[in-house]
Scaffold this motif. Structure first.
Motif, PDB file in Angstrom:
ATOM      1  N   MET A   1      -2.916   1.270  -6.981  1.00  0.00           N
ATOM      2  CA  MET A   1      -2.337   0.535  -8.102  1.00  0.00           C
ATOM      3  C   MET A   1      -1.424  -0.548  -7.542  1.00  0.00           C
ATOM      4  N   HIS A   2      -1.521  -1.754  -8.100  1.00  0.00           N
ATOM      5  CA  HIS A   2      -0.660  -2.867  -7.684  1.00  0.00           C
ATOM      6  C   HIS A   2       0.050  -3.413  -8.908  1.00  0.00           C
ATOM      7  N   ASN A   3       1.372  -3.202  -8.948  1.00  0.00           N
ATOM      8  CA  ASN A   3       2.170  -3.637 -10.099  1.00  0.00           C
ATOM      9  C   ASN A   3       1.594  -3.118 -11.414  1.00  0.00           C
ATOM     10  N   GLY A   4       1.139  -1.848 -11.397  1.00  0.00           N
ATOM     11  CA  GLY A   4       0.635  -1.206 -12.602  1.00  0.00           C
ATOM     12  C   GLY A   4      -0.833  -1.428 -12.875  1.00  0.00           C
ATOM     13  N   LYS A   5      -1.527  -2.219 -12.023  1.00  0.00           N
ATOM     14  CA  LYS A   5      -2.942  -2.527 -12.236  1.00  0.00           C
ATOM     15  C   LYS A   5      -3.768  -1.890 -11.130  1.00  0.00           C
ATOM     16  N   GLU A   6      -4.868  -1.226 -11.511  1.00  0.00           N
ATOM     17  CA  GLU A   6      -5.702  -0.560 -10.518  1.00  0.00           C
ATOM     18  C   GLU A   6      -6.477  -1.602  -9.700  1.00  0.00           C
ATOM     19  N   ILE A   7      -6.498  -1.421  -8.372  1.00  0.00           N
ATOM     20  CA  ILE A   7      -7.217  -2.323  -7.471  1.00  0.00           C
ATOM     21  C   ILE A   7      -8.043  -1.499  -6.492  1.00  0.00           C
TER      22      ILE A   7
END
Length: 812
Positions: A766-772
């Motif tokens: 997760m990057h800043n709340g977004k899945e990557i």
């Protein structure tokens, strides 16, 4: 290009030397004609020949693609913001070369035009296939294709000997002008190469040998009259001022002494066969010495448990195989032109051909996955004349039919462009039209890489302008808002972006990152002066003793020199403290090669040298010295009273180590392994007395330890025994000896190593709340070295890794 020219020139020199020493004075003129022409062409083909050798390696590096940054246009080229002009020697040399080609090309065209004008403006008549052109100028007889040029006055007065006419007709019949045109064109292109002029001289002289031989065969007289005729043309004063006949064959071509000598020579059949056969080993030696060999590493994943097979292997009939399959499709293009490459080969890790690209650069691969669990597979893309691309994939525990599109840009061996690759997951389907549609965005990415690489050539600038946009550039790049954006250098110096080129060079950068608002600058740059980059050394050695280092095959004798270029900013003493190294070996890797590599790393100054390989014992049995040591220790403890043993931990560990090395026969013949008693149980923790505060109790305990000399306050020595020890239930008296202080804790893993380890375990990122994806997580870490990382477990058993530019709050 320079290497190619040097190799071709060397081939020309060797062929010409062979001709001068072995063939020139012989009467085998037709063979000599084709030898000279073949040698000229072969000298430029041999350096271009590439032999492919597949070398099995334990592991290979993986090509990756940087993320697309900003809007990309196909019409605008990159411009570098340079502070000072500099002279590009490469461009200067190319300008000189082009001027030479133009000059010699004009000369060649002028000679053609001169002959054409002679044909048009002078009277001529045709006899059989020969056209005779009668000239008013006093020029020697000469020939161009089927045109024979003769002096009109001498021809009409019949002063031109018949032998001269026959000589020129031979030039026309044997089409010697074709040879002349070929060597003249080679001279235009390679005007700077002196060997070309020597070849031209030899070819024209051999033409005269051929014409002389035809005249002598057709004449009843022997050589004297014809030789006198040739001498008369050379000594005629009116012809001396008109020797230049351009690209035509002339009767009065020089080297008369050689011509007269060769006229009397008659090479035997046996000599002809012997001399002609010598050409074969000569060509073979040149091919061996001046061709290129491309070593293609075939990736062998030692640690993978996944078995990948072509789908056509009909594995569904095999018991216990998973029904999972992988379908890949994509395009293979040239990294410089981005044009599709035909016949690029997709190879499995065992060297098996999985697919080949068609004339559109399109390929498809279908694979079956036989083992359960996470999917690991390797393959490589190879093509003659191009550097191979090795791809290593880890796709987690995916199920069912898995489809992906993969695009590859391959680099020609002579090109300065970079190899690139790109992955598009879950395409709608894998037909050519869909793959081509997805390629449009990938192509923009590839194009921008090319423009950025072009902008970086010939300079070490950090601040650049590409397509009207400003960037900070190192191995990757960051888009700026304007040239006046403030950049913090090494956490202490603030500079506008446009002034960076005067103070820092690109090769000094170790990291770049955008900064949050309120930190005094928009971006940060870290240089080697603040943080030296330390390269980790990793060497792979396969079963044949071949070495793979930094993605390249390195001969053992060149390893020392190659290592000298790694971590050049560190002294030998500094390397001895901080540089780590690992040697990866296989089951049958030659031991002498491992020892030599180990010695070279020690001389280089590696702080640690770890040898990693298959889980097999490096020694099949204990040595004599080890057996002697074991028997002495085992006998010592076997003779002790089991209830009164004095045990030293180091000796016990040494006994176990040697016993593990022994063969079964050695274990039977050796002293029995001592029957050590179990260690005493740990005493129960004392309960704190009642009605006493924690502070008062702690104070009393400290005073008690001081008064009684508690054994555990002795660090690094023998543990002192209490005055009245409590005997364990099953052991009467055991003295435990601790010879040294505990070992230092292991060196913590770097953030990048941690991310890669979590990716191998199938973690969710997760990057800043977004899945990557894992690849995107690695890119985020590369672009921001100071990012916050939090790793937690989950109900599914797979870790969750959070990356954030904001502080991470850990909740209880």
């Amino acid at each position: 290009m320079l290497v190619f020219l040097l190799k071709s020139t060397a081939c020309l020199v060797i062929f010409l030397a062979f001709y001068k020493l072995v063939l020139e004075k012989e009467s085998i003129h037709q063979f000599k004609r084709f030898f000279l022409l073949g040698a000229l062409i072969t000298s430029f083909l041999i350096p271009a020949v590439v032999f492919t050798e597949y070398v099995e390696m334990a592991q290979q590096t993986t090509q990756t693609t940087s993320p697309i940054t900003g809007q990309i246009s196909d019409t605008v080229t990159g411009q570098v913001v340079t502070e000072e002009p500099y002279f590009d020697w490469e461009i200067g040399l190319w300008m000189v070369y082009v001027l030479g080609v133009i000059g010699f090309g004009v000369r060649f065209l002028r000679n053609l035009a001169q002959i054409t004008l002679r044909i048009r403006k002078n009277p001529k008549f045709k006899e059989n296939f020969i056209t005779r052109v009668l000239l008013r100028q006093s020029l020697p007889p000469h020939t161009f294709f089927n045109y024979i040029f003769l002096n009109q006055k001498q021809f009409e007065e019949k002063h031109i000997p018949q032998e001269v006419i026959l000589h020129e007709e031979t030039h026309a019949k044997q089409r010697h002008s074709l040879d002349i045109l070929l060597i003249e064109l080679a001279q235009v292109i390679l005007w700077f190469n002196p060997i070309i002029y020597l070849f031209k001289s030899s070819i024209k002289l051999n033409h005269e040998f051929l014409a002389d031989r035809a005249v002598i065969k057709g004449s009843n007289d022997h050589h004297s009259q014809y030789q006198n005729t040739i001498l008369s043309y050379l000594s005629h004063g009116s012809f001396e001022q008109y020797q230049s006949t351009g690209i035509a064959n002339a009767i009065n071509y020089s080297s008369i002494k050689k011509r007269f000598t060769v006229m009397k020579t008659n090479t035997s059949r046996k000599s002809f066969v012997l001399r002609s056969l010598l050409v074969l080993p000569l060509t073979a030696l040149l091919l061996l010495g001046f061709s290129e060999t491309e070593k293609v590493p075939v990736v062998k994943n030692v640690g993978s448990e996944t078995s990948i097979y072509p789908k056509s292997s009909n594995l569904n009939a095999v018991e216990s195989l998973s029904p999972r399959s992988i379908e890949l499709a994509g395009l293979v293009v040239d990294s410089e032109t981005l044009l599709p490459l035909e016949n690029a080969t997709i190879l499995g890790n065992d060297g098996q051909i999985l697919s080949k690209t068609d004339n559109r650069g399109y390929y498809t691969v279908e694979l079956e996955v036989s083992n359960p669990g996470e999917i690991y597979f390797d393959f490589s893309v190879v093509k003659e004349g191009y550097n191979s691309i090795a791809q290593k994939e880890h796709w987690g525990d995916l199920q069912g039919n898995i489809s992906s599109a993969m695009y590859f840009a391959m680099r020609q061996k002579k090109s300065s462009a970079k190899e690139l690759s790109s992955l598009v997951t879950n395409p709608k389907n894998l037909d050519y039209e869909t793959i081509l549609t997805s390629y449009n965005q990938v192509k923009e990415d590839f194009e921008f890489h090319k423009k950025m690489d072009e902008a970086k050539k010939g300079n070490q600038n950090i601040f650049m302008q590409v397509e009207g946009q400003y960037y900070l550039v190192s191995d990757s790049w960051i888009k700026l808002n304007s040239k006046d954006d403030l950049v913090m250098v090494d956490g202490k110096t603030l500079l506008p972006a446009f002034k960076l080129n005067k103070t820092i060079k690109r090769n000094q950068i170790t990291g770049m990152t955008p900064l949050e608002k309120g930190q005094g600058a928009g971006f940060a740059i870290y240089t080697v002066s603040a943080q030296k980059a330390i390269d980790f050394i990793e060497i792979y050695i396969n079963n044949n003793g071949k070495l793979l280092f930094q993605g390249k095959i390195v001969p053992l004798e060149d390893l020392k020199q190659t290592l000298s270029k790694v971590n050049e900013h560190l002294s030998f003493d500094q390397r001895k403290k901080i540089v780590r190294s690992v040697i990866h070996v296989e089951a049958k890797t030659p031991k002498d090669v491992i020892q030599q590599v180990d010695k070279i790393l020690a001389e280089y100054g590696a702080a640690t040298i770890n040898i990693v390989g298959p889980e097999t014992s490096p020694q099949s049995s204990a040595s004599r010295e080890e057996m002697k040591e074991y028997n002495a220790l085992a006998k010592k403890y076997n003779e002790m009273d089991r209830n009164h043993m004095y045990i030293q931990k180091q000796e016990v560990m040494r006994l176990k180590e040697i016993y593990g090395k022994m063969s079964k026969k050695q274990q039977e013949d050796a002293e029995p392994f001592p029957n050590f008693p179990p260690p005493p149980p740990a005493p129960d923790a004392p309960e704190p007395p009642k009605n006493v505060s924690d502070t008062e109790y702690a104070s009393n305990q400290i005073q008690k330890i001081i008064d009684t000399n508690d054994p555990y306050d002795v660090v690094g020595g023998n543990i002192a025994q209490p005055a009245s020890p409590i005997a364990p239930t099953n052991v009467n008296d055991i003295n435990i000896y601790n010879p040294s202080s505990p070992p230092a804790p292991p060196e913590p893993k770097s953030p990048m190593e941690h991310i890669k380890e979590m990716a191998a375990k199938g973690a969710t990122f997760m990057h800043n709340g977004k899945e990557i994806t894992a690849k995107e997580a690695i890119k985020v870490l590369e672009n921001n070295k100071s990012i916050n990382i939090d790793t937690r477990g989950s109900d599914s058993g797979k870790p969750i890794v959070k990356l954030s530019t904001e502080p991470i709050v850990i909740e209880n």
